[in-house]
Design a protein around this motif. Structure first.
Motif, PDB file in Angstrom:
ATOM      1  N   LEU A  49      57.145 -57.867   8.298  1.00 33.14           N
ATOM      2  CA  LEU A  49      58.398 -58.494   8.687  1.00 33.14           C
ATOM      3  C   LEU A  49      58.383 -58.647  10.199  1.00 33.14           C
ATOM      4  N   SER A  50      58.607 -59.885  10.663  1.00 33.34           N
ATOM      5  CA  SER A  50      58.609 -60.167  12.107  1.00 33.34           C
ATOM      6  C   SER A  50      57.316 -59.703  12.775  1.00 33.34           C
ATOM      7  N   GLY A  51      56.190 -59.893  12.074  1.00 36.53           N
ATOM      8  CA  GLY A  51      54.892 -59.581  12.655  1.00 36.53           C
ATOM      9  C   GLY A  51      54.502 -58.123  12.619  1.00 36.53           C
ATOM     10  N   ARG A  52      55.319 -57.260  11.980  1.00 33.04           N
ATOM     11  CA  ARG A  52      54.996 -55.831  11.900  1.00 33.04           C
ATOM     12  C   ARG A  52      55.030 -55.384  10.445  1.00 33.04           C
ATOM     13  N   ALA A  53      54.203 -54.424  10.113  1.00 32.36           N
ATOM     14  CA  ALA A  53      54.191 -53.913   8.740  1.00 32.36           C
ATOM     15  C   ALA A  53      55.541 -53.303   8.404  1.00 32.36           C
ATOM     16  N   VAL A  54      56.022 -53.571   7.198  1.00 30.26           N
ATOM     17  CA  VAL A  54      57.243 -52.934   6.712  1.00 30.26           C
ATOM     18  C   VAL A  54      57.006 -51.430   6.633  1.00 30.26           C
ATOM     19  N   ASP A  55      57.995 -50.659   7.042  1.00 29.88           N
ATOM     20  CA  ASP A  55      57.854 -49.194   7.020  1.00 29.88           C
ATOM     21  C   ASP A  55      57.423 -48.715   5.629  1.00 29.88           C
ATOM     22  N   GLY A  56      56.346 -47.958   5.599  1.00 28.18           N
ATOM     23  CA  GLY A  56      55.860 -47.380   4.351  1.00 28.18           C
ATOM     24  C   GLY A  56      55.011 -48.290   3.500  1.00 28.18           C
ATOM     25  N   ALA A  57      54.941 -49.577   3.856  1.00 29.19           N
ATOM     26  CA  ALA A  57      54.208 -50.518   3.010  1.00 29.19           C
ATOM     27  C   ALA A  57      52.703 -50.246   2.968  1.00 29.19           C
ATOM     28  N   PRO A  58      52.025 -50.054   4.107  1.00 31.06           N
ATOM     29  CA  PRO A  58      50.578 -49.794   4.030  1.00 31.06           C
ATOM     30  C   PRO A  58      50.237 -48.579   3.173  1.00 31.06           C
ATOM     31  N   ALA A  59      51.007 -47.500   3.311  1.00 33.31           N
ATOM     32  CA  ALA A  59      50.721 -46.286   2.531  1.00 33.31           C
ATOM     33  C   ALA A  59      50.975 -46.520   1.049  1.00 33.31           C
ATOM     34  N   ALA A  60      52.050 -47.235   0.713  1.00 31.08           N
ATOM     35  CA  ALA A  60      52.349 -47.506  -0.694  1.00 31.08           C
ATOM     36  C   ALA A  60      51.281 -48.390  -1.315  1.00 31.08           C
ATOM     37  N   ILE A  61      50.815 -49.375  -0.564  1.00 27.44           N
ATOM     38  CA  ILE A  61      49.763 -50.261  -1.056  1.00 27.44           C
ATOM     39  C   ILE A  61      48.479 -49.477  -1.295  1.00 27.44           C
ATOM     40  N   ALA A  62      48.136 -48.606  -0.363  1.00 22.86           N
ATOM     41  CA  ALA A  62      46.926 -47.789  -0.518  1.00 22.86           C
ATOM     42  C   ALA A  62      47.036 -46.880  -1.736  1.00 22.86           C
ATOM     43  N   SER A  63      48.209 -46.289  -1.960  1.00 23.47           N
ATOM     44  CA  SER A  63      48.387 -45.400  -3.106  1.00 23.47           C
ATOM     45  C   SER A  63      48.300 -46.164  -4.419  1.00 23.47           C
ATOM     46  N   ALA A  64      48.884 -47.359  -4.461  1.00 20.08           N
ATOM     47  CA  ALA A  64      48.803 -48.167  -5.680  1.00 20.08           C
ATOM     48  C   ALA A  64      47.354 -48.549  -5.979  1.00 20.08           C
ATOM     49  N   ARG A  65      46.616 -48.882  -4.935  1.00 22.25           N
ATOM     50  CA  ARG A  65      45.204 -49.229  -5.122  1.00 22.25           C
ATOM     51  C   ARG A  65      44.407 -48.012  -5.593  1.00 22.25           C
ATOM     52  N   ASP A  66      44.699 -46.844  -5.023  1.00 24.98           N
ATOM     53  CA  ASP A  66      44.006 -45.614  -5.433  1.00 24.98           C
ATOM     54  C   ASP A  66      44.288 -45.277  -6.894  1.00 24.98           C
ATOM     55  N   ALA A  67      45.457 -45.695  -7.384  1.00 25.90           N
ATOM     56  CA  ALA A  67      45.814 -45.440  -8.786  1.00 25.90           C
ATOM     57  C   ALA A  67      45.131 -46.407  -9.740  1.00 25.90           C
ATOM     58  N   GLY A  68      44.348 -47.337  -9.187  1.00 21.50           N
ATOM     59  CA  GLY A  68      43.603 -48.278 -10.024  1.00 21.50           C
ATOM     60  C   GLY A  68      44.229 -49.652 -10.144  1.00 21.50           C
ATOM     61  N   MET A  69      45.318 -49.893  -9.438  1.00 25.63           N
ATOM     62  CA  MET A  69      45.994 -51.188  -9.516  1.00 25.63           C
ATOM     63  C   MET A  69      45.259 -52.210  -8.658  1.00 25.63           C
ATOM     64  N   ARG A  70      45.034 -53.396  -9.232  1.00 18.52           N
ATOM     65  CA  ARG A  70      44.490 -54.496  -8.453  1.00 18.52           C
ATOM     66  C   ARG A  70      45.612 -55.112  -7.623  1.00 18.52           C
ATOM     67  N   LEU A  71      45.242 -55.633  -6.444  1.00 14.91           N
ATOM     68  CA  LEU A  71      46.244 -56.212  -5.554  1.00 14.91           C
ATOM     69  C   LEU A  71      45.851 -57.634  -5.183  1.00 14.91           C
ATOM     70  N   ALA A  72      46.813 -58.522  -5.269  1.00 12.47           N
ATOM     71  CA  ALA A  72      46.640 -59.892  -4.798  1.00 12.47           C
ATOM     72  C   ALA A  72      47.749 -60.172  -3.799  1.00 12.47           C
ATOM     73  N   PHE A  73      47.385 -60.652  -2.632  1.00 14.24           N
ATOM     74  CA  PHE A  73      48.373 -61.019  -1.628  1.00 14.24           C
ATOM     75  C   PHE A  73      48.607 -62.520  -1.750  1.00 14.24           C
ATOM     76  N   VAL A  74      49.780 -62.892  -2.248  1.00 16.58           N
ATOM     77  CA  VAL A  74      50.048 -64.294  -2.550  1.00 16.58           C
ATOM     78  C   VAL A  74      51.032 -64.865  -1.533  1.00 16.58           C
ATOM     79  N   THR A  75      50.755 -66.069  -1.084  1.00 16.36           N
ATOM     80  CA  THR A  75      51.606 -66.675  -0.071  1.00 16.36           C
ATOM     81  C   THR A  75      51.770 -68.168  -0.310  1.00 16.36           C
ATOM     82  N   ASN A  76      52.972 -68.661  -0.091  1.00 17.48           N
ATOM     83  CA  ASN A  76      53.245 -70.093  -0.158  1.00 17.48           C
ATOM     84  C   ASN A  76      52.748 -70.823   1.083  1.00 17.48           C
TER      85      ASN A  76
END
Length: 338
Positions: free
Chosen positions: A26-53
């Motif tokens: 948001l506004s050029g900075r990572a949302v608070d807690g987002a990088p850690a949550a993304i890393a944890s979801a990936r560690d749990a085996g979830m695939r991640l796709a970053f989708v953008t219009n």
């Protein structure tokens, strides 16, 4: 009514399709807690796709920016509306067809990857179609010529119809403004690749894989509606443009399957709210609608507060046809007095 999941979403679904602005940053900075949550979801085996219009940037540029913000990402994790638009074109055009590309670098690169030839000049009479996307360097003269050719029958694919674009100086006119102008002049409605149309999410699933996909976004009118169009579950996070007033006024096509205050919602189970005669209960919170006004009392997690509030408000909206007054609740549980 919101959905429920007895297990964390990162285990109930095998692919999270993450919108970017308002969700990851948001506004050029990572949302608070987002990088850690993304890393944890990936560690749990979830695939991640970053989708953008956003069709102007290449996947490489998007991934590089994510890494800079502390989010590990690779170009193959990124799926753009330019790639979805190129897929639409390639499905109907012969290989090496010439396509007028009015947009940024990401649009041209996506066409090349699909075996098509991007053309910059609208004076090229051999083009088989035109594709448009956000591009600050697009010339007015080319737009004029393209508009006439679309009016005369040239096939038109638009990367997205977003009316605004986030910038360092605030929301600015997005590609959707151009689409409206061209559509009004030509009388033609383009085939759209980006959210809320479903091709972008279909492309993300095709590229990244996953049998149980989940769309994660902050916008009801693109992310959540797009998930419904694609027939997939959705998680609304409240770190971007959607607040309490927008959430309680959402009609059925814009209601998410799940709601959470942030991306940590991927790491948790989601209890089902219980409807009551005058509202809804969830996890220690009781939301009540009386005389058209929403109130929430009790204690518990912020996410359960949102679940109770949304469920009670939607039940009242469906019954009366009028959104509830959120008045003193301001914009969520963090504003409540202790």
């Amino acid at each position: 009514m919101l959905g429920s999941s007895p297990t964390p979403l990162c285990r109930a679904y095998d692919l999270a399709m993450l919108d970017l602005d308002g969700v990851v940053y948001l506004s050029g900075r990572a949302v608070d807690g987002a990088p850690a949550a993304i890393a944890s979801a990936r560690d749990a085996g979830m695939r991640l796709a970053f989708v953008t219009n956003n069709a102007s940037r290449t996947p490489e540029a998007v991934a590089e920016n994510l890494v800079h913000l502390g989010v590990p990402a690779w170009p193959e994790d990124v799926v753009t509306s330019a790639q979805a638009a190129a897929r639409i074109l390639a499905a109907r055009l012969p290989p090496e067809s010439r396509v007028l590309a009015l947009g940024g670098e990401g649009l041209a690169k996506a066409l090349l990857e699909e075996g098509l030839v991007p053309v910059r000049s609208a004076e090229d009479d051999a083009v088989a179609a035109v594709v448009t996307g956000y591009g600050p360097e697009v010339r007015w003269g080319d737009l004029m010529r393209a508009a006439v050719r679309i009016r005369d029958g040239l096939w038109w694919v638009a990367s997205n119809t977003d009316l605004t674009l986030p910038t360092s100086f605030g929301p600015a006119p997005g590609h959707g403004v151009l689409v409206r102008m061209l559509a009004e002049f030509t009388g033609v409605t383009p085939e759209v690749a980006g959210k809320p149309a479903r091709p972008l999410l279909d492309e993300a699933i095709r590229r990244v894989g996953g049998r149980r996909p989940l769309m994660v976004g902050d916008r009801l009118d693109t992310d959540i509606e797009g998930a419904r169009q694609a027939g997939v579950a959705s998680l609304l996070v409240l770190t971007g443009v959607t607040g309490l007033a927008e959430l309680v006024a959402a009609d059925t096509p814009h209601r998410p399957t799940y709601v959470a205050s942030g991306l940590t919602g991927l790491l948790r189970a989601h209890p089902e709210p219980t409807l009551t005669a005058d509202g809804a209960d969830c996890g220690g919170w009781r939301a009540v609608v009386a005389e058209g006004r929403l109130s929430v009392g009790g204690s518990g997690t912020p996410d359960d507060w949102w679940r109770a509030a949304a469920t009670a408000a939607w039940a009242a909206l469906d019954r009366t046809g009028t959104p509830v007054d959120v008045g003193g609740l301001a914009d969520g549980p963090d504003t409540l007095a202790p």
